[in-house]
Design a protein around this motif. Structure first.
Motif, PDB file in Angstrom:
ATOM      1  N   PRO A 107       5.627   0.914  -1.155  1.00 34.71           N
ATOM      2  CA  PRO A 107       4.369   0.408  -1.562  1.00 34.71           C
ATOM      3  C   PRO A 107       3.882   0.441  -2.882  1.00 34.71           C
ATOM      4  CG  PRO A 107       3.967   2.279  -0.381  1.00 34.71           C
ATOM      5  CD  PRO A 107       5.336   2.146  -0.513  1.00 34.71           C
ATOM      6  N   GLU A 108       2.553  -0.176  -3.187  1.00 34.33           N
ATOM      7  CA  GLU A 108       2.315  -0.144  -4.571  1.00 34.33           C
ATOM      8  C   GLU A 108       2.321   1.080  -5.416  1.00 34.33           C
ATOM      9  OE1 GLU A 108      -1.983  -1.155  -6.987  1.00 34.33           O
ATOM     10  OE2 GLU A 108      -1.444  -2.254  -5.165  1.00 34.33           O
TER      11      GLU A 108
ATOM     12  N   VAL B 297       8.318  -4.896 -12.121  1.00 38.33           N
ATOM     13  CA  VAL B 297       7.675  -6.181 -11.392  1.00 38.33           C
ATOM     14  C   VAL B 297       7.943  -5.608  -9.928  1.00 38.33           C
ATOM     15  CG1 VAL B 297       8.031  -8.488 -10.745  1.00 38.33           C
ATOM     16  CG2 VAL B 297       8.608  -7.783 -13.183  1.00 38.33           C
ATOM     17  N   TRP B 298       6.881  -5.735  -9.244  1.00 34.93           N
ATOM     18  CA  TRP B 298       6.886  -5.126  -7.819  1.00 34.93           C
ATOM     19  C   TRP B 298       6.153  -5.884  -6.727  1.00 34.93           C
ATOM     20  CZ3 TRP B 298       9.210  -0.317  -7.987  1.00 34.93           C
ATOM     21  CH2 TRP B 298       9.022   0.258  -7.014  1.00 34.93           C
ATOM     22  N   GLY B 299       6.423  -5.975  -5.677  1.00 34.18           N
ATOM     23  CA  GLY B 299       5.912  -6.610  -4.438  1.00 34.18           C
ATOM     24  C   GLY B 299       5.237  -5.399  -3.807  1.00 34.18           C
ATOM     25  N   PRO B 300       3.742  -5.296  -3.927  1.00 32.89           N
ATOM     26  CA  PRO B 300       3.029  -4.071  -3.275  1.00 32.89           C
ATOM     27  C   PRO B 300       2.833  -4.261  -1.607  1.00 32.89           C
ATOM     28  CG  PRO B 300       1.509  -5.812  -4.390  1.00 32.89           C
ATOM     29  CD  PRO B 300       2.874  -6.083  -4.733  1.00 32.89           C
ATOM     30  N   HIS B 301       3.460  -5.409  -1.060  1.00 25.58           N
ATOM     31  CA  HIS B 301       3.271  -5.580   0.290  1.00 25.58           C
ATOM     32  C   HIS B 301       4.349  -5.109   0.887  1.00 25.58           C
ATOM     33  CE1 HIS B 301      -0.059  -7.836  -0.567  1.00 25.58           C
ATOM     34  NE2 HIS B 301       0.388  -8.827  -1.348  1.00 25.58           N
ATOM     35  N   ASP B 302       5.281  -4.231  -0.036  1.00 27.32           N
ATOM     36  CA  ASP B 302       6.481  -3.935   0.664  1.00 27.32           C
ATOM     37  C   ASP B 302       6.196  -2.594   1.548  1.00 27.32           C
ATOM     38  OD1 ASP B 302       8.894  -2.126   1.004  1.00 27.32           O
ATOM     39  OD2 ASP B 302       9.928  -2.920  -0.890  1.00 27.32           O
TER      40      ASP B 302
END
Length: 66
Positions: free
Chosen positions: A20-21, A11-16
């Motif tokens: 990133p993604e 589970v990832w937040g790609p706006h990191d």
């Protein structure tokens, strides 16, 4: 991980800005059967998307531990 391929939920937040993604997708090279969810979130996804992550985790555990 390549050899054993355990059931895996990503589970990832790609706006990191730090991870990133592409960082999330890199896990799929070693774990091609992993379940990947990209949320509308950044580095602190648990703080901003807790309910969504809990639901995904419960569903994953129900399916893999049954």
């Amino acid at each position: 991980m390549r050899e054993h391929r355990p059931p895996t939920l990503i589970v990832w937040g790609p706006h990191d800005g730090y991870m990133p993604e592409g960082s999330a997708r890199a896990y799929l090279r070693d774990l091609p059967d992993a379940e990947l969810h990209l949320l509308d979130a950044g580095h602190w996804a648990l703080e901003t998307n807790l309910d969504e992550i809990v639901a995904l985790t419960r569903d994953f555990l129900d399916r893999t531990l049954s």
